[in-house]
Design an enzyme around this catalytic site. Structure first.
Site, PDB file in Angstrom:
ATOM      1  N   SER A  94      32.312  35.868   6.145  1.00 18.57           N
ATOM      2  CA  SER A  94      33.162  34.691   6.214  1.00 18.57           C
ATOM      3  C   SER A  94      34.570  35.150   5.843  1.00 18.57           C
ATOM      4  O   SER A  94      34.772  35.745   4.778  1.00 18.57           O
ATOM      5  CB  SER A  94      32.674  33.612   5.255  1.00 18.57           C
ATOM      6  OG  SER A  94      33.533  32.501   5.332  1.00 18.57           O
ATOM      7  N   ARG A 128      73.582  15.463  25.895  1.00 21.78           N
ATOM      8  CA  ARG A 128      72.403  15.232  25.052  1.00 21.78           C
ATOM      9  C   ARG A 128      71.499  16.462  25.024  1.00 21.78           C
ATOM     10  O   ARG A 128      71.348  17.152  26.025  1.00 21.78           O
ATOM     11  CB  ARG A 128      71.607  14.032  25.565  1.00 21.78           C
ATOM     12  CG  ARG A 128      72.487  12.831  25.775  1.00 21.78           C
ATOM     13  CD  ARG A 128      71.730  11.704  26.435  1.00 21.78           C
ATOM     14  NE  ARG A 128      70.927  10.988  25.470  1.00 21.78           N
ATOM     15  CZ  ARG A 128      70.062  10.052  25.794  1.00 21.78           C
ATOM     16  NH1 ARG A 128      69.863   9.730  27.058  1.00 21.78           N
ATOM     17  NH2 ARG A 128      69.388   9.428  24.870  1.00 21.78           N
ATOM     18  N   GLY A 154      65.426  12.298  17.624  1.00 19.20           N
ATOM     19  CA  GLY A 154      66.431  12.142  16.576  1.00 19.20           C
ATOM     20  C   GLY A 154      66.795  13.421  15.832  1.00 19.20           C
ATOM     21  O   GLY A 154      67.605  13.385  14.923  1.00 19.20           O
ATOM     22  N   CYS A 177      36.643  30.566   6.071  1.00 17.49           N
ATOM     23  CA  CYS A 177      36.610  29.489   5.083  1.00 17.49           C
ATOM     24  C   CYS A 177      37.904  29.398   4.282  1.00 17.49           C
ATOM     25  O   CYS A 177      38.006  28.628   3.348  1.00 17.49           O
ATOM     26  CB  CYS A 177      35.405  29.634   4.162  1.00 17.49           C
ATOM     27  SG  CYS A 177      35.451  31.139   3.175  1.00 17.49           S
ATOM     28  N   HIS A 197      64.685   4.628  14.251  1.00 14.09           N
ATOM     29  CA  HIS A 197      64.346   6.000  13.841  1.00 14.09           C
ATOM     30  C   HIS A 197      63.162   6.020  12.876  1.00 14.09           C
ATOM     31  O   HIS A 197      62.209   6.775  13.040  1.00 14.09           O
ATOM     32  CB  HIS A 197      65.576   6.640  13.188  1.00 14.09           C
ATOM     33  CG  HIS A 197      65.274   7.959  12.575  1.00 14.09           C
ATOM     34  ND1 HIS A 197      65.026   8.115  11.224  1.00 14.09           N
ATOM     35  CD2 HIS A 197      65.119   9.166  13.137  1.00 14.09           C
ATOM     36  CE1 HIS A 197      64.764   9.372  10.990  1.00 14.09           C
ATOM     37  NE2 HIS A 197      64.809  10.040  12.120  1.00 14.09           N
ATOM     38  N   LYS A 202      63.586  16.631  28.574  1.00 16.84           N
ATOM     39  CA  LYS A 202      64.452  15.569  29.099  1.00 16.84           C
ATOM     40  C   LYS A 202      64.985  15.946  30.475  1.00 16.84           C
ATOM     41  O   LYS A 202      64.937  15.150  31.412  1.00 16.84           O
ATOM     42  CB  LYS A 202      65.596  15.305  28.118  1.00 16.84           C
ATOM     43  CG  LYS A 202      66.347  14.048  28.414  1.00 16.84           C
ATOM     44  CD  LYS A 202      67.440  13.791  27.392  1.00 16.84           C
ATOM     45  CE  LYS A 202      66.852  13.344  26.068  1.00 16.84           C
ATOM     46  NZ  LYS A 202      67.794  13.435  24.968  1.00 16.84           N
ATOM     47  N   MET A 213      68.107  16.312  17.056  1.00 15.91           N
ATOM     48  CA  MET A 213      69.326  16.998  17.465  1.00 15.91           C
ATOM     49  C   MET A 213      70.365  15.967  17.894  1.00 15.91           C
ATOM     50  O   MET A 213      70.182  14.787  17.680  1.00 15.91           O
ATOM     51  CB  MET A 213      69.005  18.007  18.536  1.00 15.91           C
ATOM     52  CG  MET A 213      68.251  19.180  17.950  1.00 15.91           C
ATOM     53  SD  MET A 213      67.767  20.356  19.168  1.00 15.91           S
ATOM     54  CE  MET A 213      66.661  19.422  20.148  1.00 15.91           C
ATOM     55  N   TYR A 273      31.791  29.773  13.420  1.00 15.62           N
ATOM     56  CA  TYR A 273      32.228  28.473  12.893  1.00 15.62           C
ATOM     57  C   TYR A 273      33.542  28.597  12.143  1.00 15.62           C
ATOM     58  O   TYR A 273      33.955  29.692  11.745  1.00 15.62           O
ATOM     59  CB  TYR A 273      31.148  27.877  11.965  1.00 15.62           C
ATOM     60  CG  TYR A 273      30.955  28.639  10.672  1.00 15.62           C
ATOM     61  CD1 TYR A 273      31.789  28.428   9.577  1.00 15.62           C
ATOM     62  CD2 TYR A 273      29.930  29.581  10.555  1.00 15.62           C
ATOM     63  CE1 TYR A 273      31.619  29.140   8.407  1.00 15.62           C
ATOM     64  CE2 TYR A 273      29.754  30.299   9.380  1.00 15.62           C
ATOM     65  CZ  TYR A 273      30.605  30.071   8.309  1.00 15.62           C
ATOM     66  OH  TYR A 273      30.447  30.772   7.152  1.00 15.62           O
ATOM     67  N   ARG A 319      59.505  10.237  28.794  1.00  9.76           N
ATOM     68  CA  ARG A 319      58.747  11.327  28.167  1.00  9.76           C
ATOM     69  C   ARG A 319      57.407  10.755  27.719  1.00  9.76           C
ATOM     70  O   ARG A 319      57.267   9.531  27.595  1.00  9.76           O
ATOM     71  CB  ARG A 319      59.505  11.899  26.972  1.00  9.76           C
ATOM     72  CG  ARG A 319      59.771  10.877  25.887  1.00  9.76           C
ATOM     73  CD  ARG A 319      60.630  11.461  24.777  1.00  9.76           C
ATOM     74  NE  ARG A 319      61.041  10.411  23.845  1.00  9.76           N
ATOM     75  CZ  ARG A 319      61.986  10.545  22.944  1.00  9.76           C
ATOM     76  NH1 ARG A 319      62.635  11.670  22.838  1.00  9.76           N
ATOM     77  NH2 ARG A 319      62.302   9.568  22.119  1.00  9.76           N
TER      78      ARG A 319
HETATM   79  C1  PEP Z   1      39.842  32.712   0.537  1.00 10.55           C
HETATM   80  O1  PEP Z   1      40.281  33.606  -0.173  1.00 10.55           O
HETATM   81  O2  PEP Z   1      40.259  32.479   1.678  1.00 10.55           O
HETATM   82  C2  PEP Z   1      38.778  31.825   0.047  1.00 10.55           C
HETATM   83  C3  PEP Z   1      38.231  30.935   0.837  1.00 10.55           C
HETATM   84  O3  PEP Z   1      38.447  31.915  -1.266  1.00 10.55           O
HETATM   85  P1  PEP Z   1      39.338  31.309  -2.438  1.00 10.55           P
HETATM   86  O4  PEP Z   1      40.360  30.428  -1.823  1.00 10.55           O
HETATM   87  O5  PEP Z   1      38.394  30.564  -3.312  1.00 10.55           O
HETATM   88  O6  PEP Z   1      39.891  32.522  -3.071  1.00 10.55           O
END
Ligand code: PEP
Ligand code: MG
Length: 875
Positions: A765, A93, A102, A832, A455, A23, A104, A852, A337
């Site tokens: 992974s 403000r 909204g 993962c 709000h 602001k 603060m 990935y 803003r």
């Molecule tokens: C993990 O542990 O991050 C995972 C992907 O395997 P799970 O959540 O199945 O234990």
């Protein structure tokens, strides 16, 4: 030179956002651009942090500096604080680096006291205005600074209105306002055992302190956690000369967006109220007029305002959300803003501004918040069902989407019901910032009062939650937990549906259909794909989830949790048989029953993925998770297996573990029972052979992932079983097919010894769910119970299970990636755990050079955009 903690607006600019808050920096910038901004100064975010460092105290130096700047403000405005003949009144403000609408506190009309109010009355010739401003100030000061309940003041107003027999505040005259001030002060004195402070300097000092304090109020902490805003940023405080929108009918106040924040349409959008102060518009107490009507009501101010809007949008290269006040026909800008917007609007604005030549593609990509896309990925109402449904009422389409759920009347009820897994729609007279947590867990929000910028509307749009606001037709009876519309009564727990795009309200359940990526969304996501380096895979266990993920742009599966298929239908019987088997022979018999089912599952997944890579993880959870617990189920299993009931009971007891998460799970199962890994390998390899035969061009190369490895020897043992089984099948079938064996890195020891493990593993992974659990020593199933205390006590700001803890867990990931590459330079690295769909964790994965990220199907588009943004910011 000592540090500077206070800046005049004229000393700042837009690049000083970290110090002056959003602001403050933007007010300074508007002033630099020659726009009409009332004079003022900003107390910096560093002053806020110092306030906390000094034990919640404003130091003497900063206090002095504030009063020095107050004198400068008096000079600039040619008014005096506390001088009844020529009084300076200010607003105080908050203004953090990121906007937190909204969350603060704000105080207006500061500087009023019994003398000043008389001065204002005679200077303006408008005693009603003077006393109205004074009573508002007392109310806000009492609430924000002293923590007195707002509702009590509203009660006093209601009592006075009742006594006079009027309905609207505007029907109270000057004498009534005078009386109100008296009553407010009396209530203040009685509640706090002290007089309302008459010294404007003391008022200012305490107000600034209160704004600093509000940085750590519960709703601000919750908002920060939801929006990844660090507590260390602090808030600035803006002290600005008041201009008055409530001085008469040639005055007014409003808020507007340069484009429509719901749809993105390139047309000025907003609301105003004549003879009102700012909070009247945003609080949704009076229903305002649309900005177009300002053209007739105040043509000169409207003209000026539209010019300013155009300049600001070009300058900031983004849609702006502005507040303004008109004082005696003169326009003043109080804020600008980047405006919060729905996901659909965000995409349209980004594409339109690119087409208009205002921004580059990369700037367009940076303009959309990845998490926001979520709201576009969820179902909308089924068209046919919607046609036959009849709305019970209609109001403002404040935030789009489809919501269907059971009615609740308070934020607390919403939280309770949602915790039980119920879908709820929150119905409120109006919402206030305290409701934020309840709004967050609701499918939709319906309010009786308030406009498009109330709000409820602003917050719902920010969250991507459907909202219909300003439905005056509804009569709520909060005590009875009912509402009535057109003679029909709806109770807590009844189903209603809201259409946030049309504003329609339905007194019934309406089925929904899945979302699709098309139009601006599709175009935008293509841009993201062109820029990103990280690939995006999905965690999917069924062909249906896999197909959904591909529709959302997944480039493969990073994790198939094979155990999830074991719970389906009749399979659980065979699984239980396998578990309670006492001999290898018995176990093999049970596994033989499971083999065709698993093979069928994998075929389905390979078909759905159409040749994209698929990583299949072997059985992971503790076996006893599959065992029956009820006496009935245990008796049934004994009968099915033709074994003695007591014997079965003792087997089940024998499988009990004190700490199953660290028990007999993951690769440990295959070490004890290699025949499980044999069966799973047979299923994977045979499925791949079958699908490859049907689609020779797909060239499937199975990726087999061994979980919970902490030592190379564990992996080697299981891998040998896999390789032996796979090679036998390939030989038998006379097929040449590549397959890959890798592991999860989810035990800290595996990260520490990743160079050794990479000798056996073709890919890693990162299983960051377990890796977080084991690095912190926090049970992933139980941490929710105590982490809230951590947030409240500011020990943690973020849930480490949602966002990678870069410092600790991240250090292990970095080390494992480096060690893995030192053995196998081209090792494929993925993630993962749940973190694979979290934008800030994705940015970290980009920096670590992972191949990935893999996340649930509904987070795939979010991950695609987050990966693109990571590539842009780390260029
Ligand atoms: C993990 O542990 O991050 C995972 C992907 O395997 P799970 O959540 O199945 O234990
Ligand atoms: Mg795991």
């Amino acid at each position: 030179m000592s540090k500077k903690y206070v800046y005049l607006f004229s000393e700042g600019n837009e690049n000083m956002r970290e110090l002056l808050g959003g602001k403050g920096a933007n007010l300074a910038e508007m002033m630099n651009l020659g726009m009409p901004v009332p004079f003022g100064f900003t107390v910096t975010t560093e002053a806020c942090n110092k306030y906390y460092d000094d034990g919640e105290k404003i130091s003497e130096d900063i206090r002095k500096e504030i009063f020095e700047y107050l004198m400068k403000l008096e000079e600039l405005s040619q008014k005096q604080f506390g001088d009844p003949k020529n009084p300076l009144l200010v607003s105080v403000r908050s203004g953090a680096r990121a906007s937190m609408p909204g969350m603060m506190d704000t105080i207006l009309n500061l500087g009023m006291n019994d003398d000043v109010v008389e001065g204002v009355a005679s200077l303006t010739g408008n005693p009603r205005f003077a006393y109205d401003s004074y009573r508002r100030f007392i109310q806000m000061f009492a609430d924000v600074v002293m923590g007195l309940n707002k509702a009590k003041f509203e009660e006093i107003i209601d009592e006075m209105k009742d006594k006079k027999g009027v309905k609207q505040d505007t029907e109270l005259d000057a004498d009534d306002m005078k009386e109100m001030v008296k009553r407010f002060k009396k209530f203040y004195q009685e509640s706090l055992d002290e007089d309302f402070p008459a010294d404007p300097k003391e008022q200012l000092y305490r107000a600034i302190e209160a704004v600093f304090r509000s940085w750590n109020n519960p709703r601000a902490i919750f908002y920060r956690k939801m929006n990844d805003i660090p507590g260390s940023w602090g808030t600035a405080v803006n002290v600005q000369m008041m201009v008055f929108g409530n001085m008469g009918n040639d005055c007014g106040t409003g808020v507007a967006f340069t484009r429509n924040p719901s749809t993105g349409e390139n047309k000025l959008y907003g609301e105003f109220l004549m003879n009102a102060q700012g909070e009247d518009v945003v609080a949704g107490i009076r229903t305002p007029q649309t900005i177009d009507q300002l053209k007739e009501t105040a043509p000169a101010a409207y003209q000026k305002f539209t010019e300013i809007c155009a300049t600001l949008e070009k300058h900031y290269k983004n849609m702006q959300d502005m507040e303004f006040t008109i004082e005696k026909e003169n326009l003043f800008m109080l804020q600008t803003r980047n405006g919060k917007r729905t996901a659909a609007a965000a995409l349209k604005i980004a594409c339109d501004m690119y087409d208009e030549g205002t921004i580059t593609r990369e700037e367009a990509l940076m303009m959309v918040e990845p998490k926001q896309l979520d709201s576009l990925l969820h179902p909308r109402f089924d068209d046919a069902a919607l046609k036959t449904a009849k709305p019970i009422a209609s109001a403002l389409p404040a935030s789009p989407g489809a919501a269907c759920g059971q009615i609740v009347f308070t934020a607390e009820q919403a939280i309770e019901e949602a915790a039980l897994g119920h879908k709820v729609v929150l119905v409120r007279l109006e919402t206030s910032p305290e409701d934020i947590e309840g709004m967050h867990v609701s499918e939709g929000i319906l309010t009786v009062r308030g406009g498009m910028t109330s709000h409820a509307a602003v917050v719902a749009r920010g969250m991507g939650t459907c909202c219909v606001s300003g439905c005056g037709e509804i009569n709520i009876n909060e005590k009875e937990e009912t509402f009535e519309v057109k003679g029909v009564t709806y109770h807590k727990g009844d189903y209603i549906s809201l259409d946030g795009s049309t504003g329609n309200i339905y007194g019934e359940k309406i089925p929904t259909v899945p979302a699709e990526i098309s139009g601006d969304f599709e175009r935008f996501m293509k841009w993201a794909d062109e820029v990103r380096v990280l690939k995006v895979r999905t965690n999917a266990d069924t062909p249906k989830d896999a197909a959904q993920a591909v529709a959302f742009g997944a480039e493969g599966i990073g994790l198939v949790r094979t155990e999830h298929m074991f719970f389906e239908g009749d399979r659980i019987k065979a699984v239980r048989e396998m578990i309670v088997s006492k001999t290898e022979g018995q176990r093999r018999k049970a596994l033989a029953k499971l083999l065709p089912m698993q093979r069928g599952d994998f075929e389905g997944i390979y078909e759905a993925m159409k040749g994209l890579p698929v990583t299949i993880r072997y059985l992971d959870p503790p076996l006893h998770e599959f065992l029956p617990t009820s006496s009935y189920d245990i008796a049934q299993l004994a009968k099915d297996m033709k074994i003695d009931l007591d014997e079965l009971r003792s087997v089940i007891m024998g499988l009990h573990e004190f700490n199953p998460m660290m028990g007999h799970r993951g690769c440990r199962l295959a070490i004890s029972y290699p025949e499980i890994a044999e069966m799973q390998t047979t299923a994977v390899i045979e499925a791949a052979i079958n699908v490859n035969k049907a689609h020779p061009d797909w060239n499937i190369e199975p990726e087999i992932m061994i979980p919970l490895v902490g030592d190379k020897a564990e992996l080697k043992y299981v891998k040998d079983v896999v390789v032996r089984t796979a090679d036998e099948i390939l030989k038998r079938e006379n097929v040449e097919m590549k397959y890959h064996v890798g592991t999860m890195i989810e035990i800290p020891r595996a990260a520490l010894l990743a160079d050794e493990i990479a000798e056996e593993a073709e890919f890693f992974s990162f299983g960051t769910n377990d890796l977080t659990q084991m690095t912190f020593g926090f049970s992933r199933d139980d941490a929710g119970g105590f982490l809230n205390d951590y947030y409240e006590k500011k020990i943690f700001e973020q849930d480490p299970f949602a966002r990678v803890d870069q410092k600790g867990v991240g250090k292990l990931i970095k080390m494992a990636a480096e060690l893995g590459r030192s053995t196998r330079p081209n090792i494929k690295l993925g993630i993962c755990g749940e973190h694979g769909g979290d934008p800030s964790s994705i940015e970290f994965c980009h920096r670590m050079g992972l191949t990935y990220v893999s996340c649930s199907p509904f987070r795939v588009p979010i991950a695609r955009l987050a990966a693109a943004q990571a590539a842009i910011t780390n260029k």
